[in-house]
Design an enzyme around this catalytic site. Structure first.
Site, PDB file in Angstrom:
ATOM      1  N   ASN A   9      -5.196   3.408   6.911  1.00  0.00           N
ATOM      2  CA  ASN A   9      -6.625   3.332   7.222  1.00  0.00           C
ATOM      3  C   ASN A   9      -6.867   1.971   7.859  1.00  0.00           C
ATOM      4  O   ASN A   9      -6.861   0.947   7.172  1.00  0.00           O
ATOM      5  CB  ASN A   9      -7.441   3.483   5.923  1.00  0.00           C
ATOM      6  CG  ASN A   9      -8.914   3.211   6.156  1.00  0.00           C
ATOM      7  OD1 ASN A   9      -9.378   3.216   7.290  1.00  0.00           O
ATOM      8  ND2 ASN A   9      -9.651   2.972   5.081  1.00  0.00           N
ATOM      9  N   TRP A  10      -7.088   1.985   9.175  1.00  0.00           N
ATOM     10  CA  TRP A  10      -7.248   0.710   9.895  1.00  0.00           C
ATOM     11  C   TRP A  10      -8.684   0.185   9.866  1.00  0.00           C
ATOM     12  O   TRP A  10      -8.970  -0.851  10.473  1.00  0.00           O
ATOM     13  CB  TRP A  10      -6.772   0.864  11.353  1.00  0.00           C
ATOM     14  CG  TRP A  10      -5.280   0.948  11.477  1.00  0.00           C
ATOM     15  CD1 TRP A  10      -4.354   0.703  10.501  1.00  0.00           C
ATOM     16  CD2 TRP A  10      -4.542   1.293  12.654  1.00  0.00           C
ATOM     17  NE1 TRP A  10      -3.078   0.879  10.999  1.00  0.00           N
ATOM     18  CE2 TRP A  10      -3.176   1.234  12.321  1.00  0.00           C
ATOM     19  CE3 TRP A  10      -4.898   1.653  13.962  1.00  0.00           C
ATOM     20  CZ2 TRP A  10      -2.161   1.519  13.242  1.00  0.00           C
ATOM     21  CZ3 TRP A  10      -3.899   1.933  14.869  1.00  0.00           C
ATOM     22  CH2 TRP A  10      -2.546   1.867  14.512  1.00  0.00           C
ATOM     23  N   LYS A  11      -9.562   0.918   9.227  1.00  0.00           N
ATOM     24  CA  LYS A  11     -10.962   0.463   9.112  1.00  0.00           C
ATOM     25  C   LYS A  11     -11.482   0.036  10.495  1.00  0.00           C
ATOM     26  O   LYS A  11     -11.140   0.659  11.490  1.00  0.00           O
ATOM     27  CB  LYS A  11     -11.073  -0.651   8.075  1.00  0.00           C
ATOM     28  CG  LYS A  11     -10.354  -0.289   6.778  1.00  0.00           C
ATOM     29  CD  LYS A  11     -10.659  -1.218   5.649  1.00  0.00           C
ATOM     30  CE  LYS A  11      -9.769  -0.858   4.461  1.00  0.00           C
ATOM     31  NZ  LYS A  11     -10.296  -1.269   3.194  1.00  0.00           N
ATOM     32  N   HIS A  95     -14.513   7.856   1.917  1.00  0.00           N
ATOM     33  CA  HIS A  95     -13.920   6.552   1.562  1.00  0.00           C
ATOM     34  C   HIS A  95     -14.975   5.710   0.827  1.00  0.00           C
ATOM     35  O   HIS A  95     -16.163   5.788   1.135  1.00  0.00           O
ATOM     36  CB  HIS A  95     -13.447   5.835   2.836  1.00  0.00           C
ATOM     37  CG  HIS A  95     -12.637   4.615   2.536  1.00  0.00           C
ATOM     38  ND1 HIS A  95     -13.221   3.405   2.219  1.00  0.00           N
ATOM     39  CD2 HIS A  95     -11.302   4.426   2.458  1.00  0.00           C
ATOM     40  CE1 HIS A  95     -12.261   2.523   1.978  1.00  0.00           C
ATOM     41  NE2 HIS A  95     -11.090   3.113   2.116  1.00  0.00           N
ATOM     42  N   GLU A  97     -15.835   2.731   1.046  1.00  0.00           N
ATOM     43  CA  GLU A  97     -16.676   1.874   1.895  1.00  0.00           C
ATOM     44  C   GLU A  97     -17.790   2.685   2.545  1.00  0.00           C
ATOM     45  O   GLU A  97     -18.893   2.184   2.768  1.00  0.00           O
ATOM     46  CB  GLU A  97     -15.802   1.161   2.948  1.00  0.00           C
ATOM     47  CG  GLU A  97     -14.994   0.046   2.298  1.00  0.00           C
ATOM     48  CD  GLU A  97     -13.696  -0.292   2.995  1.00  0.00           C
ATOM     49  OE1 GLU A  97     -13.476   0.144   4.137  1.00  0.00           O
ATOM     50  OE2 GLU A  97     -12.872  -0.988   2.370  1.00  0.00           O
ATOM     51  N   GLU A 167      -8.503   6.188  -5.126  1.00  0.00           N
ATOM     52  CA  GLU A 167      -8.659   4.792  -4.720  1.00  0.00           C
ATOM     53  C   GLU A 167      -9.635   4.100  -5.667  1.00  0.00           C
ATOM     54  O   GLU A 167     -10.854   4.148  -5.436  1.00  0.00           O
ATOM     55  CB  GLU A 167      -9.198   4.732  -3.287  1.00  0.00           C
ATOM     56  CG  GLU A 167      -8.275   5.353  -2.269  1.00  0.00           C
ATOM     57  CD  GLU A 167      -8.385   4.654  -0.923  1.00  0.00           C
ATOM     58  OE1 GLU A 167      -7.349   4.188  -0.437  1.00  0.00           O
ATOM     59  OE2 GLU A 167      -9.496   4.538  -0.387  1.00  0.00           O
ATOM     60  N   GLY A 173      -8.678  -3.689  -1.170  1.00  0.00           N
ATOM     61  CA  GLY A 173      -8.833  -4.945  -0.442  1.00  0.00           C
ATOM     62  C   GLY A 173      -8.914  -6.160  -1.347  1.00  0.00           C
ATOM     63  O   GLY A 173      -9.264  -7.253  -0.898  1.00  0.00           O
ATOM     64  N   SER A 213      -4.657  -1.742  -2.383  1.00  0.00           N
ATOM     65  CA  SER A 213      -3.723  -2.868  -2.311  1.00  0.00           C
ATOM     66  C   SER A 213      -2.260  -2.454  -2.419  1.00  0.00           C
ATOM     67  O   SER A 213      -1.450  -3.124  -3.075  1.00  0.00           O
ATOM     68  CB  SER A 213      -4.072  -3.940  -3.365  1.00  0.00           C
ATOM     69  OG  SER A 213      -5.373  -4.450  -3.115  1.00  0.00           O
ATOM     70  N   GLY A 234      -4.650   0.312   3.388  1.00  0.00           N
ATOM     71  CA  GLY A 234      -5.581  -0.399   4.262  1.00  0.00           C
ATOM     72  C   GLY A 234      -4.917  -1.616   4.872  1.00  0.00           C
ATOM     73  O   GLY A 234      -4.146  -1.529   5.839  1.00  0.00           O
ATOM     74  N   GLY A 235      -5.181  -2.780   4.301  1.00  0.00           N
ATOM     75  CA  GLY A 235      -4.746  -4.060   4.867  1.00  0.00           C
ATOM     76  C   GLY A 235      -3.283  -4.104   5.290  1.00  0.00           C
ATOM     77  O   GLY A 235      -2.956  -4.565   6.394  1.00  0.00           O
TER      78      GLY A 235
END
Ligand code: PEP
Length: 252
Positions: A9-11, A95, A97, A167, A173, A213, A234-235
């Site tokens: 997930n590159w956001k 998601h 977010e 999640e 994150g 994470s 993600g990150g």
């Protein structure tokens, strides 16, 4: 047997050029990992270029969100037919977010899930508890409710493509990963709830990913557990070497 699925997930990161440059660097690093399904979810503007660049590679491309309707006066939204028209095959739904900043609710998750299934998009439905809910022993209640409402009114026979991502919001994150024991327990709760709502064969076939994470050094311990069928990253998915290492370490 549930096939391992590792999704990025590159956001709101990476332009189209940066997205295709990632794929050029990444694809050779995972070319022997055809036992794992790999999905990249870039921003909407990178989708067409990345779908094109991924054509000859065993990497699928998904969106991070979509509306549930095919068209209409919904400024800024993207429809499922627009996604399938450009060749996207997967979509993230709900998601945390989007729930936190864009008023996504369990009800809109349900509408989007129905729509994704109707358009043959593989849905990756995100669920997870907030820290205060975990600390108040509400994790099981939250997960059961999120899963039940997401699947409400859907014929179990249509649920074969369903993927759920657990999640925990407190792990996204933050660098704070759920321990393998915490993740496995939550995955079992989710699988049991799927069985309640849609039957045991759907529950046994549904892939449940862990997200929060995930890094190269914790991917093995998480993904080797019975009820963990992959990861949503993600990150650590923004860098080709790091994301490839997660796939290599998670594959068992
Ligand atoms: C995510 O955004 O889905 C996620 C899991 O992020 P991170 O890996 O950065 O915690």
């Amino acid at each position: 047997m549930r096939k391992l699925l590792i999704a990025a997930n590159w956001k709101m990161y990476k332009t189209p050029a940066e997205s295709t440059a990632f794929l050029t660097a990444f694809a050779p690093l995972v070319k022997h990992h055809d036992k794992t399904e790999i999905v990249l979810c870039p921003s909407m503007t990178s989708l067409p270029a990345l779908v094109d660049a991924a054509r000859s590679k065993s990497v699928s491309i998904g969106a991070q969100n979509m509306h549930w309707l095919n068209e209409g006066a919904y400024t800024g939204e993207t429809s499922p037919t627009m996604l399938t028209a450009i060749g996207a095959t997967h979509v993230l739904i709900g998601h945390s977010e989007r729930r936190q900043y864009f008023n996504e609710t369990d009800t809109t998750v349900n509408l989007k899930l129905k729509s994704a299934l109707a358009h043959s998009l593989t849905p990756i439905v995100c669920v997870g508890e907030h820290l205060n809910e975990r600390e108040s022993n509400l994790t099981a209640n939250v997960l059961k409710l999120q899963v039940s409402v997401a699947l409400e009114g859907i014929d179990p026979a249509a649920l074969a493509p369903l993927v759920i991502a657990y999640e925990p919001v407190w792990a996204i994150g933050t660098g704070r990963t759920a321990t393998p024991e915490i993740a496995e327990e939550a995955h079992k709760i989710i699988r049991t709830q799927i069985a309640q709502v849609a039957g045991s064969s759907v529950a046994a076939a549904t892939r449940i990913l862990y997200g929060g994470s995930v890094k190269p050094d914790n991917a093995t311990a998480l993904c080797r557990l019975d009820d963990i069928d992959g990861a949503l990253v993600g990150g650590a998915s923004l860098d080709p070497a790091s994301f490839a290492q997660i796939i290599i370490n998670a594959t068992h």
